[in-house]
Design an enzyme around this catalytic site. Structure first.
Site, short mmCIF file in Angstrom:
data_model
loop_
_atom_site.label_atom_id
_atom_site.label_comp_id
_atom_site.label_asym_id
_atom_site.label_seq_id
_atom_site.Cartn_x
_atom_site.Cartn_y
_atom_site.Cartn_z
N GLU A 204 0.83 -1.22 0.00
CA GLU A 204 0.00 0.00 0.00
C GLU A 204 0.85 1.26 0.00
O GLU A 204 0.35 2.35 0.26
CB GLU A 204 -0.96 -0.02 1.20
CG GLU A 204 -1.95 -1.17 1.11
CD GLU A 204 -3.12 -1.04 2.07
OE1 GLU A 204 -3.45 0.07 2.49
OE2 GLU A 204 -3.70 -2.09 2.41
N ASP A 241 -3.40 -1.14 12.24
CA ASP A 241 -4.24 -2.26 11.80
C ASP A 241 -3.46 -3.52 12.09
O ASP A 241 -2.47 -3.83 11.41
CB ASP A 241 -4.57 -2.14 10.30
CG ASP A 241 -5.47 -3.29 9.83
OD1 ASP A 241 -5.82 -4.16 10.67
OD2 ASP A 241 -5.84 -3.31 8.64
N ASP A 311 -12.60 -5.01 10.92
CA ASP A 311 -12.51 -5.03 9.45
C ASP A 311 -12.89 -6.44 9.00
O ASP A 311 -14.07 -6.72 8.70
CB ASP A 311 -11.08 -4.63 9.03
CG ASP A 311 -10.79 -4.91 7.57
OD1 ASP A 311 -11.73 -5.11 6.79
OD2 ASP A 311 -9.59 -4.92 7.18
N LYS A 336 -15.77 -1.38 3.43
CA LYS A 336 -15.13 -1.65 2.14
C LYS A 336 -16.18 -2.22 1.20
O LYS A 336 -16.65 -3.35 1.41
CB LYS A 336 -14.04 -2.72 2.32
CG LYS A 336 -12.82 -2.30 3.13
CD LYS A 336 -11.99 -3.55 3.45
CE LYS A 336 -10.58 -3.23 3.89
NZ LYS A 336 -9.88 -4.45 4.39
N ARG A 365 -8.63 -1.18 -0.61
CA ARG A 365 -8.02 -2.49 -0.43
C ARG A 365 -6.52 -2.39 -0.73
O ARG A 365 -6.05 -1.39 -1.26
CB ARG A 365 -8.64 -3.53 -1.38
CG ARG A 365 -10.13 -3.73 -1.27
CD ARG A 365 -10.61 -4.02 0.13
NE ARG A 365 -10.00 -5.15 0.80
CZ ARG A 365 -10.61 -6.30 1.10
NH1 ARG A 365 -11.89 -6.44 0.78
NH2 ARG A 365 -10.00 -7.27 1.76
N SER A 366 -5.80 -3.47 -0.44
CA SER A 366 -4.36 -3.44 -0.73
C SER A 366 -4.10 -3.51 -2.24
O SER A 366 -3.10 -3.00 -2.73
CB SER A 366 -3.65 -4.55 0.02
OG SER A 366 -4.29 -5.78 -0.18
N LYS A 387 -9.48 5.62 4.82
CA LYS A 387 -8.20 4.90 4.88
C LYS A 387 -7.93 4.35 3.49
O LYS A 387 -8.71 3.53 3.01
CB LYS A 387 -8.37 3.77 5.91
CG LYS A 387 -7.17 2.89 6.13
CD LYS A 387 -7.51 1.71 7.06
CE LYS A 387 -6.30 0.82 7.27
NZ LYS A 387 -6.65 -0.60 7.41
#
Ligand code: PGA
Ligand code: ZN
Length: 428
Positions: A204, A241, A311, A336, A365-366, A387
């Site tokens: 990320e 996280d 999450d 998400k 998302r990553s 985020k």
């Protein structure tokens, strides 16, 4: 009224060089909506399922079947529907799929189409997407959580905690919050290079450091905030996280990088000390996706002074949020869209948070792309936090930069950040 004339999909590439689905919706008026599905790496078991091709090609990650699902099933199914009926569109896709986890047609296919319909509706209305969503409600930009160091599943062999993030809650505007984080990010990079500990960036965009320990990364983040001339805890605080499902097995949490193992009590003791010793305002997935007891204990012990986010624990699923938060687990929810697969179900998850006084954070998302839908969802729906990963790589910067454009469009700025930023602040 305007109707869906066609829905087509194509395979495009994400930030990890893996294929993903782009959907293109055309209306009878000529208006068009485009959206691309993101992809996770540390995914929750309860998430809606992507459809991937399997086999040898592209390590099984091809999306030809998902593209066909759009072109051959979802497109014909949605043809002629009113573009303003997002709930009806999403429901039609869910029933065409027919499974509880969207595995037949694929959550990647359905997410892309759902978001593309939303974009088409906003284009038809002649409004920016955030404004199309907000209606006449006053909105403001969300406070970002920005990754400075990446670990866990996004930087294999680094530390176990997945994200060490900066939260610039002392900033007076979105633009200032980004500028502060830029200073922190560059200070962190400079310190790592000076120590010979930099290994490039993780998935990320956060630095991929060689720290001896997870706590070492927290210490380095505090130092980076100070080196940037900002006050830890006053101007910029820390969010983590833990993504702990990744290292939970047989009742214990295993940190490979430190060769340590914790039971639930020991892990909670460690978190309690960290919260005392460092300016931490938010911790995500501190206990594993099905460790309800662990999350309850953490929320009970720390929930009055800390944002405790689920999450993988909630997977943006409204009934699961209602049930688990109702049992006293977490005080905030990561939102998400592709975890649940449609815009309307994402909205339901958010409504559930609001009805229960839970905080919410819209998240990328990553595996990401140039798609900026989530920024518009966060602003348009009045979500207080956002985020999207780090402060490098264009799939991340596209989102931050979109936020800057929206802030400029808003003109008269409301007080920033949101006055009730963290759920625990309303109850105390
Ligand atoms: P993922 O990670 O997109 O790989 O699931 C993001 C997160 O855990 O918040
Ligand atoms: Zn997470």
């Amino acid at each position: 009224m305007s109707f869906i004339e066609s829905v087509r999909a194509r395979a495009v590439w994400d930030s990890r060089g893996c294929p993903t689905v782009e959907a293109e919706v055309r209306l009878d008026s000529g208006a068009r909506g485009l959206a691309i599905a993101p992809a996770g790496a540390s995914t929750g078991a309860g998430e809606a399922r992507e459809l991937r091709d399997g086999g040898e090609r592209l390590k099984g990650l091809g999306v030809d079947r998902a593209v066909r699902a759009v072109n051959e099933v979802l497109g014909p199914c949605l043809q002629g529907m009113d573009i303003t009926d997002q709930v009806g569109i999403d429901a039609a896709m869910c029933s065409a799929d027919g499974t509880a986890d969207k595995s037949r047609l694929g959550a990647n296919a359905i997410t892309a189409v759902s978001l593309a319909c939303l974009w088409a509706a906003s284009r038809q209305a002649g409004l920016p997407l955030w404004r199309h969503l907000s209606g006449t409600n006053e909105v403001r930009l969300p406070l970002p959580q920005i990754q400075i160091f990446g670990g866990g599943a996004h930087a294999k062999g680094s530390v176990d905690v997945q994200d060490f993030l900066a939260v610039p809650h002392g900033a007076k505007s979105f633009a200032q919050s980004l500028e502060w984080v830029a200073e922190v990010y560059h200070a962190a990079g400079k310190a790592l290079s000076a120590q010979g500990k930099s290994l490039g960036v993780a998935d990320e965009g956060g630095f991929w450091p060689q720290f001896g320990s997870n706590e070492g990364a927290i210490e380095a983040l505090v130092k980076a905030i100070e080196a940037a001339g900002l006050r830890p805890g006053r101007d910029v605080s820390i969010a983590l996280d833990l993504a702990s499902t990744q290292y939970f097995a047989e009742g214990f949490y295993h940190w490979r990088s430190e060769n340590r193992r914790f039971d639930k009590d020991q892990l909670l003791q460690l978190y309690t000390r960290w919260v005392q010793d460092y300016p931490i305002v938010s911790m995500e997935d501190g206990f594993a996706e099905d460790d309800i007891e662990g999350m309850q204990a953490m929320t009970h012990a720390l929930g009055h002074k800390l944002q405790i986010i689920g999450d993988d624990f909630f997977v943006t699923n409204a009934p699961r949020i209602a049930e688990r938060a109702g049992q006293g687990a977490c005080n905030a929810v990561l939102i998400k869209p592709n975890q649940v697969g449609t815009v309307s179900e994402t909205r339901q998850a958010l409504e559930t948070c609001r009805a229960r006084g839970l905080g919410s954070i819209v998240s990328a998302r990553s595996g990401e792309t140039e798609d900026v839908s989530i920024v518009h969802l966060a602003v348009g729906w009045g979500v207080a936090q956002l985020k999207v990963g780090s402060f490098a790589r264009s799939e991340r910067m596209a989102k931050w930069n979109e936020g800057l454009r929206i802030e400029e469009d808003l003109g008269r700025a409301l007080p920033y950040p949101h006055p009730h930023l963290f759920a625990w602040q309303h109850s105390s």
